[in-house]
Scaffold this active site. Structure first.
Site, short mmCIF file in Angstrom:
data_model
loop_
_atom_site.label_atom_id
_atom_site.label_comp_id
_atom_site.label_asym_id
_atom_site.label_seq_id
_atom_site.Cartn_x
_atom_site.Cartn_y
_atom_site.Cartn_z
N HIS A 55 17.48 -32.47 -1.83
CA HIS A 55 16.66 -31.32 -2.21
C HIS A 55 15.21 -31.49 -1.79
O HIS A 55 14.58 -30.54 -1.31
CB HIS A 55 16.73 -31.13 -3.73
CG HIS A 55 15.87 -30.00 -4.23
ND1 HIS A 55 16.26 -28.68 -4.17
CD2 HIS A 55 14.63 -30.00 -4.78
CE1 HIS A 55 15.29 -27.92 -4.66
NE2 HIS A 55 14.30 -28.69 -5.04
N TYR A 110 15.06 -32.98 2.62
CA TYR A 110 15.68 -32.23 3.73
C TYR A 110 16.27 -33.19 4.77
O TYR A 110 16.25 -32.91 5.97
CB TYR A 110 14.66 -31.28 4.38
CG TYR A 110 14.24 -30.14 3.51
CD1 TYR A 110 14.81 -28.89 3.65
CD2 TYR A 110 13.26 -30.30 2.53
CE1 TYR A 110 14.43 -27.82 2.84
CE2 TYR A 110 12.87 -29.26 1.71
CZ TYR A 110 13.46 -28.02 1.87
OH TYR A 110 13.08 -26.98 1.07
N LYS A 164 7.87 -16.45 -0.56
CA LYS A 164 8.83 -17.52 -0.35
C LYS A 164 10.03 -17.29 -1.25
O LYS A 164 9.91 -16.71 -2.33
CB LYS A 164 8.19 -18.88 -0.67
CG LYS A 164 9.06 -20.09 -0.31
CD LYS A 164 8.37 -21.39 -0.69
CE LYS A 164 9.21 -22.60 -0.31
NZ LYS A 164 8.58 -23.87 -0.74
N GLU A 212 13.38 -19.47 -2.97
CA GLU A 212 13.93 -20.80 -3.24
C GLU A 212 15.16 -20.69 -4.11
O GLU A 212 15.36 -19.71 -4.83
CB GLU A 212 12.88 -21.71 -3.91
CG GLU A 212 11.93 -22.35 -2.92
CD GLU A 212 11.38 -23.68 -3.44
OE1 GLU A 212 11.47 -23.93 -4.65
OE2 GLU A 212 10.85 -24.45 -2.62
N SER A 213 15.96 -21.75 -4.06
CA SER A 213 17.21 -21.78 -4.83
C SER A 213 17.04 -22.52 -6.14
O SER A 213 16.23 -23.44 -6.25
CB SER A 213 18.30 -22.46 -4.00
OG SER A 213 17.94 -23.81 -3.74
N HIS A 214 17.81 -22.11 -7.13
CA HIS A 214 17.96 -22.86 -8.37
C HIS A 214 19.42 -22.73 -8.78
O HIS A 214 19.75 -22.37 -9.91
CB HIS A 214 17.02 -22.33 -9.46
CG HIS A 214 16.28 -23.42 -10.17
ND1 HIS A 214 16.18 -23.50 -11.54
CD2 HIS A 214 15.63 -24.51 -9.71
CE1 HIS A 214 15.49 -24.57 -11.89
NE2 HIS A 214 15.14 -25.20 -10.79
N GLN A 247 15.57 -28.07 -16.77
CA GLN A 247 14.22 -27.82 -17.26
C GLN A 247 14.20 -26.67 -18.26
O GLN A 247 15.06 -25.80 -18.24
CB GLN A 247 13.29 -27.48 -16.08
CG GLN A 247 13.36 -28.48 -14.94
CD GLN A 247 14.36 -28.10 -13.88
OE1 GLN A 247 15.45 -27.63 -14.18
NE2 GLN A 247 14.01 -28.32 -12.63
N GLN A 267 8.12 -27.92 -16.93
CA GLN A 267 7.59 -26.76 -16.23
C GLN A 267 6.12 -26.48 -16.58
O GLN A 267 5.53 -27.12 -17.42
CB GLN A 267 8.45 -25.54 -16.58
CG GLN A 267 9.89 -25.69 -16.16
CD GLN A 267 10.06 -25.68 -14.65
OE1 GLN A 267 9.91 -24.66 -14.00
NE2 GLN A 267 10.35 -26.84 -14.08
#
EC number: 6.3.5.3
Length: 754
Positions: free
Chosen positions: A54, A57, A101, A103-105, A252, A326
């Site tokens: 993650h 890369y 942007k 992003e994945s979760h 989280q 967070q």
């Protein structure tokens, strides 16, 4: 006993659980080689999270370089920040810049759907904040298992509430997205969140630490045990066949109200010129923030880790460094500005603590109650991790998959059969109304949303004085990408590009989130490399750059990978949002309906094949990016000159679906007259790319048609809007009332999830 650097140097043979932390034998050996000794427990934890798939890369980096190789100087001209920063930033004129942007979760959202999705939104919002921008909107790309699968209800309910709860609390409008159901996502949903931010160009901030003596300030929430090894470990592993985790890191926990205050605090800090460099704390927590800031600067860094405010007792140094709690940010601040920085934080009731400083050395050194627990070259942690050239092989099953064409399927012929097909598609989870989901999101908070509901792309006003605005769309097709990864990625790009164009905006930049199975599978790596090349080549053909993105691997359950799902986001700019093009019909009396582009007999991978026969095989529709550019240019001109009163791109479900959606959005009927000699089924349901349905004011029809002819764009008259009608009629074949269409479409998701 605390494992210090001094202790590690004198105990070289002490066993270490590097395998349990996800490190390979050769990776552990390399860490020892870098340090000239064994790592401390804290260093080992730091390297393990930063060298995870993650964060590092390591399986994709060698292929992602192709984006840079295919980006011309002309494409870079408008980019103020690109790949490698927290988010891409684009110059949109008049001194304005936009950062965006996606992003994945994914994995956290399966384990704990509400918090996984909520913190996915929070994380991408902080990436945008870290560029110096005010976040102004979010979007989401969601993939779930089959709608009737037992676990889909649990996951969808939590994910949707998480996205809505966090985004609504931040006061950010959710201006669009996509929700797809497919059995391949059972046990591995996709939750890809996009955020858009706006800033004046002079307010751009980057992530670097420079200037010996400058202070490192951690501000925001306290650091706890939540998320330790969270996204960085979860996103680098698969789920087993039963859907349980092989590892059990915690997900989280988000606090949107803390983040809302943090946004305002950051903006005041930026306005006061109090920030030299800044980094949000996301995956890998302080391990990432400190190593990335230090490696991007011109010196080293020292951190007093015991100064970090904690919310859990007796945390170890490794836990503090790797916590993914967070709503935290890390800033580099000049000593003369520390008091002013802390005063702003006190004003907003944001906890802020000086935890270290920039040094003139080249090491990242971290102490715990006076003893050194980390002493590493920061670039080896943040940027010089392992890079793998994974085996790549076209799957043996690909030829058979491509040979299994949809032409063998029985097609509707009569008017009754075509009507039934329309209602079957509209009444399926694949094409039904998403209102049950989207009504849980606030689309218009802040008052700058121009297009959201029923629109192909979301649109926001950026500058009230000029009306300048932006449009954003995200798209993906795992089905097409399975059939041909190169073409599938380009089709996703083409649709997102077209969705922006139909609003009247001009597409200018791209972001992406590449969701695939295990990189250790050569077939998955073939899909991935083909998709990357397709997307990069497509952007080069369109002349718009990829500004950044995200890779999510290990999206599979056991040995079964998800459909390869490259999500593409496109940003567009419009000079004045008052000339936007809506989706709904009926803005002008007696509008003419026209179909732009060529329709071919293309049903492989289509929703029709999926709904009527559960079929997936053959080849995806032809991609013609030159045609997409031409369409965008025509639509931009038509918007500027007032020649088009509504527009809708054609994609899933083809022309029939576009007509229904536009009629329902405008709450008006229409009469379709198919061109002589046309095959009704092909014209109504083909999913050929590069097509748009437009409504043209009656007085502008000849002018618009002339413009299309002059530019070589096929434009066919297919009907008229009938404001006195309450039905969609295909002349000579069938008619369906708007009431039946709406009821059919809106009943589906409540039936499964209500």
């Amino acid at each position: 006993m605390l494992d210090t650097v001094e202790h590690a140097a004198t105990t070289p043979d002490q066993p270490q659980p590097y395998g349990e932390l996800g490190l390979k034998d050769d990776e552990y050996r390399r860490i020892r080689q870098i340090l000239g000794r064994r790592p401390t427990d804290t260093e080992l934890a730091m390297y393990s999270v930063m060298w995870s798939e993650h964060c590092s890369y390591k399986s994709s980096k060698v292929h992602l370089r192709y984006f840079g190789e295919t980006t011309s100087d002309e494409m870079r001209a408008a980019m103020l920040a690109g790949i490698g920063e927290n988010a891409g930033v684009v110059d949109i004129g008049d001194g304005w810049a936009v950062t965006f942007k996606v992003e994945s979760h994914n994995h956290p959202s399966y384990v704990e759907p509400y918090q996984g999705a909520a913190t996915g939104v929070g994380g991408i919002v902080r990436d945008i904040m870290a560029m110096g921008a005010r976040p102004v909107a979010v979007m989401d790309q969601l993939r779930f298992g089959a709608a009737d699968a037992p676990d889909t209800r649990r996951v969808l309910d939590g994910v949707v509430r998480g996205i809505g709860g966090y985004g609504n609390s931040l006061g950010l409008p959710n201006i669009g997205g996509e929700t797809v159901f497919d059995p391949c996502y059972a046990g591995n949903p996709l939750v890809n969140a996009l955020c858009v931010g706006v800033l004046r160009q002079e307010d751009l901030h980057l992530a670097f630490a420079s200037g010996a003596g400058n202070k490192i300030i951690l501000f925001g929430a306290r650091t706890g045990l939540d998320g330790i090894g969270g996204v960085s470990v979860l996103a680098s592993d698969t789920f087993d066949a039963e859907g349980s985790r092989k590892k059990l890191p915690s997900v989280q926990v988000g606090d949107p109200f803390m983040e809302k205050v943090l946004i305002e605090c950051c903006l005041e800090l930026y306005a006061g010129g109090l920030v030299i460099g800044i980094q949000d704390l996301g995956g890998a927590g302080l391990s990432c923030a400190t190593s990335e800031l230090a490696s991007a600067g011109d010196g080293g860094m020292t951190i007093q880790l015991d100064s970090v405010p904690l919310r859990a007792k007796e945390m170890t140094p490794a836990e503090v460094l790797c916590s993914e709690s967070q709503e935290r940010m890390c800033a580099v601040v000049s000593p003369k500005n520390v008091d002013a920085f802390l005063a702003v934080c006190r004003k907003w009731e944001v906890l802020a603590t000086v935890i270290g400083e920039v040094t003139d050395g080249d090491r990242l050194q971290i102490t715990w109650h006076g003893e050194t627990v980390v002493d590493v070259p920061p670039r080896t942690v943040a940027h010089e991790g392992p890079v793998y050239q994974r085996p790549v092989a076209r799957p043996d099953t690909q030829d058979a998959l491509n040979a299994d064409r949809s032409a063998k399927l029985s097609r509707p012929v009569t008017g009754d059969e075509l009507r039934a097909t329309l209602l079957a598609l509209l009444g399926s989870p694949h094409l039904c109304s998403r209102a049950f989901i989207t009504e849980q999101y606030d689309r218009y908070v802040r008052g700058n949303t121009v297009l959201a509901e029923h629109a192909d792309g979301g649109m926001l006003r950026i500058d009230e004085s000029t009306g300048r605005g932006i449009a954003v769309s995200t798209d993906a097709s795992g089905r097409y990408t399975l059939l041909d990864p190169y073409a599938g990625a380009q089709l996703a790009l083409a649709e997102a590009y077209r969705n922006v164009a139909v609003t009247g905006a001009t597409p200018v930049a791209v972001t992406n989130c590449l969701n695939f199975g295990s990189p250790e599978d050569p077939g998955v790596m073939w899909q991935f490399t083909q998709a990357v090349r397709g997307l990069a080549d497509g952007c080069a053909d369109l002349g718009i750059p990829v500004t950044g993105g995200n890779v999510s691997f290990y999206n599979q359950t056991g040995s079964a990978a998800i459909l390869p799902t490259p999500v593409v986001g496109v940003l567009g700019v419009i000079d004045d949002v008052r000339r936007r093009i809506p989706t709904g019909l009926g803005a002008e009396p007696g509008e003419t309906l026209m179909l732009l582009g060529d329709t071919r007999d293309e049903f492989d991978g289509s929703v029709w094949a999926q709904v009527t026969a559960d079929h997936l095989g053959g080849l995806p529709p032809v991609v013609d990016l030159a045609r997409e550019k031409l369409l965008a240019a025509v639509l931009s001109s038509a918007s500027r000159d007032g020649l088009v009163s509504a527009a809708h791109d054609l994609s899933e479900g083809g022309l029939a679906q576009a007509i229904v959606e536009s009629a329902l959005a405008g709450e008006t009927g229409c009469r379709i007259v198919l061109p002589e000699g046309a095959d009704p089924f092909v014209l109504l349901f083909s999913e050929s790319a590069g097509r748009v349905l437009v409504a043209v004011p009656r007085t502008e029809e000849s002018r618009f048609r002339g413009m299309c002819e002059a530019r070589g764009l096929p434009a066919v008259r297919i009907g008229v809007v009938d404001q006195g009608s309450d039905a969609v009629e295909v002349q000579g074949l069938f008619a369906v009332s708007l009431a039946e269409l709406r009821a059919t479409s809106e009943a589906v998701l409540p039936r499964y999830f209500g």
